[in-house]
Design an enzyme around this catalytic site. Structure first.
Site, PDB file in Angstrom:
ATOM      1  N   LYS A  71      -0.939  11.857  10.910  1.00  0.00           N
ATOM      2  CA  LYS A  71      -1.732  12.382   9.808  1.00  0.00           C
ATOM      3  C   LYS A  71      -1.244  11.772   8.505  1.00  0.00           C
ATOM      4  O   LYS A  71      -0.063  11.405   8.449  1.00  0.00           O
ATOM      5  CB  LYS A  71      -1.684  13.901   9.724  1.00  0.00           C
ATOM      6  CG  LYS A  71      -0.302  14.551   9.836  1.00  0.00           C
ATOM      7  CD  LYS A  71       0.827  14.155   8.929  1.00  0.00           C
ATOM      8  CE  LYS A  71       0.702  14.343   7.445  1.00  0.00           C
ATOM      9  NZ  LYS A  71       1.942  13.899   6.722  1.00  0.00           N
ATOM     10  N   TYR A 103      -1.267  19.801   5.330  1.00  0.00           N
ATOM     11  CA  TYR A 103      -0.781  20.886   6.191  1.00  0.00           C
ATOM     12  C   TYR A 103      -1.416  22.215   5.774  1.00  0.00           C
ATOM     13  O   TYR A 103      -1.775  23.040   6.619  1.00  0.00           O
ATOM     14  CB  TYR A 103       0.748  21.014   6.110  1.00  0.00           C
ATOM     15  CG  TYR A 103       1.495  19.861   6.730  1.00  0.00           C
ATOM     16  CD1 TYR A 103       1.488  19.674   8.104  1.00  0.00           C
ATOM     17  CD2 TYR A 103       2.223  18.973   5.965  1.00  0.00           C
ATOM     18  CE1 TYR A 103       2.171  18.617   8.689  1.00  0.00           C
ATOM     19  CE2 TYR A 103       2.923  17.919   6.537  1.00  0.00           C
ATOM     20  CZ  TYR A 103       2.884  17.744   7.894  1.00  0.00           C
ATOM     21  OH  TYR A 103       3.560  16.704   8.469  1.00  0.00           O
TER      22      TYR A 103
HETATM   23  P1  NDP Z   1       8.812   5.574   6.664  1.00  0.00           P
HETATM   24  O1  NDP Z   1       8.687   4.838   5.384  1.00  0.00           O
HETATM   25  O2  NDP Z   1      10.125   6.198   6.955  1.00  0.00           O
HETATM   26  O3  NDP Z   1       8.457   4.616   7.887  1.00  0.00           O
HETATM   27  C1  NDP Z   1       7.317   3.812   7.875  1.00  0.00           C
HETATM   28  C2  NDP Z   1       7.556   2.581   8.740  1.00  0.00           C
HETATM   29  O4  NDP Z   1       6.328   1.882   8.806  1.00  0.00           O
HETATM   30  C3  NDP Z   1       8.556   1.599   8.171  1.00  0.00           C
HETATM   31  O5  NDP Z   1       9.891   1.908   8.511  1.00  0.00           O
HETATM   32  C4  NDP Z   1       8.105   0.298   8.785  1.00  0.00           C
HETATM   33  O6  NDP Z   1       8.608   0.237  10.118  1.00  0.00           O
HETATM   34  C5  NDP Z   1       6.599   0.497   8.910  1.00  0.00           C
HETATM   35  N1  NDP Z   1       5.854  -0.271   7.881  1.00  0.00           N
HETATM   36  C6  NDP Z   1       5.010  -1.287   8.164  1.00  0.00           C
HETATM   37  N2  NDP Z   1       4.488  -1.785   7.039  1.00  0.00           N
HETATM   38  C7  NDP Z   1       5.015  -1.076   6.022  1.00  0.00           C
HETATM   39  C8  NDP Z   1       4.859  -1.142   4.617  1.00  0.00           C
HETATM   40  N3  NDP Z   1       4.034  -2.040   4.032  1.00  0.00           N
HETATM   41  N4  NDP Z   1       5.546  -0.274   3.842  1.00  0.00           N
HETATM   42  C9  NDP Z   1       6.354   0.638   4.406  1.00  0.00           C
HETATM   43  N5  NDP Z   1       6.541   0.760   5.740  1.00  0.00           N
HETATM   44  C10 NDP Z   1       5.879  -0.102   6.549  1.00  0.00           C
HETATM   45  O7  NDP Z   1       7.638   6.662   6.688  1.00  0.00           O
HETATM   46  P2  NDP Z   1       7.547   7.973   7.562  1.00  0.00           P
HETATM   47  O8  NDP Z   1       8.152   7.734   8.871  1.00  0.00           O
HETATM   48  O9  NDP Z   1       8.040   9.130   6.785  1.00  0.00           O
HETATM   49  O10 NDP Z   1       5.942   8.161   7.680  1.00  0.00           O
HETATM   50  C11 NDP Z   1       5.154   7.343   8.522  1.00  0.00           C
HETATM   51  C12 NDP Z   1       3.868   8.088   8.920  1.00  0.00           C
HETATM   52  O11 NDP Z   1       4.211   9.290   9.587  1.00  0.00           O
HETATM   53  C13 NDP Z   1       2.997   8.515   7.741  1.00  0.00           C
HETATM   54  O12 NDP Z   1       1.640   8.444   8.100  1.00  0.00           O
HETATM   55  C14 NDP Z   1       3.358   9.977   7.523  1.00  0.00           C
HETATM   56  O13 NDP Z   1       2.319  10.735   6.937  1.00  0.00           O
HETATM   57  C15 NDP Z   1       3.634  10.405   8.940  1.00  0.00           C
HETATM   58  N6  NDP Z   1       4.580  11.530   9.006  1.00  0.00           N
HETATM   59  C16 NDP Z   1       4.243  12.618   9.735  1.00  0.00           C
HETATM   60  C17 NDP Z   1       5.098  13.676   9.838  1.00  0.00           C
HETATM   61  C18 NDP Z   1       4.731  14.845  10.679  1.00  0.00           C
HETATM   62  O14 NDP Z   1       5.463  15.842  10.680  1.00  0.00           O
HETATM   63  N7  NDP Z   1       3.641  14.795  11.432  1.00  0.00           N
HETATM   64  C19 NDP Z   1       6.383  13.700   9.138  1.00  0.00           C
HETATM   65  C20 NDP Z   1       6.675  12.471   8.434  1.00  0.00           C
HETATM   66  C21 NDP Z   1       5.784  11.435   8.377  1.00  0.00           C
HETATM   67  P3  NDP Z   1       9.415  -1.045  10.654  1.00  0.00           P
HETATM   68  O15 NDP Z   1      10.561  -1.247   9.714  1.00  0.00           O
HETATM   69  O16 NDP Z   1       9.805  -0.688  12.020  1.00  0.00           O
HETATM   70  O17 NDP Z   1       8.424  -2.171  10.604  1.00  0.00           O
END
Ligand code: NDP
Length: 466
Positions: free
Chosen positions: A202, A290
């Site tokens: 989401k 949420y």
């Molecule tokens: P993070 O920034 O921690 O992780 C995002 C990852 O996406 C990065 O580590 C990277 O992975 C990849 N990525 C690829 N392109 C990009 C870019 N241009 N900029 C940044 N990151 C990029 O975010 P979150 O893990 O907190 O959130 C990711 C998703 O999960 C979102 O949609 C968020 O809304 C959702 N979410 C849902 C939650 C829930 O409880 N359901 C809780 C937290 C987040 P890599 O380095 O491996 O390429």
């Protein structure tokens, strides 16, 4: 004070005590805190282990055995159990009934960020029908390290560039997209075209049009699409839905649902969230969703109108591109109103209160990862059911694995995700125009869907009645 009033006071004190005790016991330092509250001598005993059974309360220092049995004939099972090491019957399985690894569906996680590494990958350890079979990352070193930690074969490691080659990997059935919001569409479409089912985080996507394209790509490739609304599998939330559907709180006229967190722009996971091109919007897309989604599943209805105000302090550079504070009202067909807020400038909070004609219900937090709390209060009596936490991430992944295996529709469909995005767009429109905005949608979902035959619905209300 009348006897009845005294009774109410006693009940309230009892309820307050039970809540405090439960919260207290959940704390990791509970024993020492308890000891501290009861006085320094007890604290010393707890810390040193003095006076505990383990420290030798019943065993004499000369090794002499004491027999406290009453001499009656023991039941057959008790007397026949061998004193030597031996196998015993299978215990009743309370929560987990895992199928063998080769019967589980293989999952690939796309994006190894904060949420994926801290919550989702560990949750595979608690899943019963899903196993990690692939990782997709733009950071090759991180991907290799994570693959090694979780036993993923080299053939299950992909980059964003060679992701489409996943179509040749028969070990992977489902792709879980955990990327910044604006990248959900591209990777959902590519995953569906590669023949994989999709769980997408989401918010589904920044626009309704993007959501529509994601739904079509999955439909055209005959793949299932689910949006990762983990709280729709969380037992306290399911118990709340059940209480409302069963009429425990009476007719619901008002809800109040609030979400907040403080974003630090130094954190990588905050940086894309403050960038409109990647996030789609600010606190509303990220956490206000949420409050929006909970208002909809708690009431089991779809709002017909919204009214909203948005405010970001002009001197805060974090909000150069996206909004900070949002207050929005959802108006439901039966007249009920949900007052909701989201903010990026407050310590972490999320809570929901549902006000009915017979009682009010409160969840605080509403949708944390763990440590949920639910009470129902009719003004005289408070019920705080004892509900066991589950791994909601494993539960949602297993739900999709089961849907694929049984060829059934996921509870949180693409249309469910698109409905939130549609309402978010209406909230922005209302804040921009200052007008009440109607929501044009014929989306509807069975209000009992989430609690019908759900393995995660706790049987608490009968327990409370008895
Ligand atoms: P993070 O920034 O921690 O992780 C995002 C990852 O996406 C990065 O580590 C990277 O992975 C990849 N990525 C690829 N392109 C990009 C870019 N241009 N900029 C940044 N990151 C990029 O975010 P979150 O893990 O907190 O959130 C990711 C998703 O999960 C979102 O949609 C968020 O809304 C959702 N979410 C849902 C939650 C829930 O409880 N359901 C809780 C937290 C987040 P890599 O380095 O491996 O390429």
């Amino acid at each position: 004070m009348s006897e009845q009033d005294q009774h109410h006071v006693d009940r309230d004190e009892e309820a307050t005590f039970s809540i405090n005790r439960r919260r207290f016991l959940q704390g990791s330092s509970g024993a020492l805190l308890a000891a501290g509250a009861l006085g320094p001598a007890f604290a010393h005993a707890a810390a040193s282990g003095e006076g505990s059974a383990r420290s030798g309360g019943r065993q004499a220092s000369n090794g002499q055995e004491f027999d406290f049995g009453n001499g009656a004939t023991a039941p057959e099972g008790v007397s026949s159990v061998p004193a030597s090491a031996t196998g015993r019957p299978m215990p009743d399985l309370e929560q987990y009934d895992p199928v063998a690894p080769d019967e589980r569906l293989g999952w690939a996680v796309v994006g190894l960020g904060d949420f994926a590494l801290n919550q989702i990958l560990p949750a595979f350890g608690n899943s019963t029908h899903s196993r990690l079979a692939g990782v997709v990352s733009g950071n090759a070193d991180k991907a290799r390290q994570v693959a090694q930690q979780y036993g993923v074969a080299d053939s299950g490691i992909y980059s964003y560039d060679n992701f489409d080659e996943i179509s040749d990997n028969d070990d992977i059935d489902i792709v879980y997209i955990i990327l910044p919001n604006a990248l959900h569409e591209e990777f959902t479409v590519r995953a569906a075209q590669a023949g994989k089912h999709v769980l997408c985080e989401k918010p589904m996507a920044p626009s309704v049009e993007a959501c529509q394209r994601m739904i079509e790509a999955c439909r055209d490739n005959d793949r299932k699409l689910m949006i990762a609304y983990r709280e729709q599998f969380e037992p306290h939330n399911l118990a709340a839905i059940k209480a409302i559907r069963d009429g425990m709180v009476g007719d619901v006229n008002l809800l109040s649902v609030n979400t907040g967190v403080s974003l630090d722009p130094e954190e990588p996971s905050a940086q894309w969230r403050l960038n409109k091109a990647l996030a789609g919007g600010g606190s509303l897309y990220d956490i206000g969703i949420y409050a929006l989604n909970a208002s909809r599943y708690l009431l089991g209805e779809e709002p017909t109108q919204v009214f909203a105000r948005i405010h970001s302090r002009e001197d805060d550079p974090r909000f150069a591109q996206v909004e900070d504070n949002v207050a929005f009202q959802l108006i439901f067909p039966n007249g009920a109103v949900a007052n909701c807020t989201s903010s990026y400038s407050t310590p972490k909070n999320n809570e929901a209160s549902v006000f009915g004609t017979k009682a009010w219900l409160r969840m605080a937090p509403l949708s944390n990862y763990y440590n949920h709390w639910l009470i129902v209060d009719d003004g005289n009596q408070r019920i705080e059911p004892s509900i066991q936490e589950i791994d909601q991430f494993a539960a949602e992944m297993d739900h999709l694995s089961r849907c694929v295996q049984d060829d059934t529709a996921p509870h949180a469909s693409g249309e469910e995700g698109m409905q939130d995005v549609r309402i978010i767009r209406a909230i922005y429109e209302s804040a921009a125009t200052g007008e009440m905005v109607s929501i044009e949608s014929d989306y509807e979902r069975d209000p009992n869907l989430l609690i019908t035959d759900s393995p995660n619905l706790p049987d608490v209300w009968q327990q409370s009645d008895s």
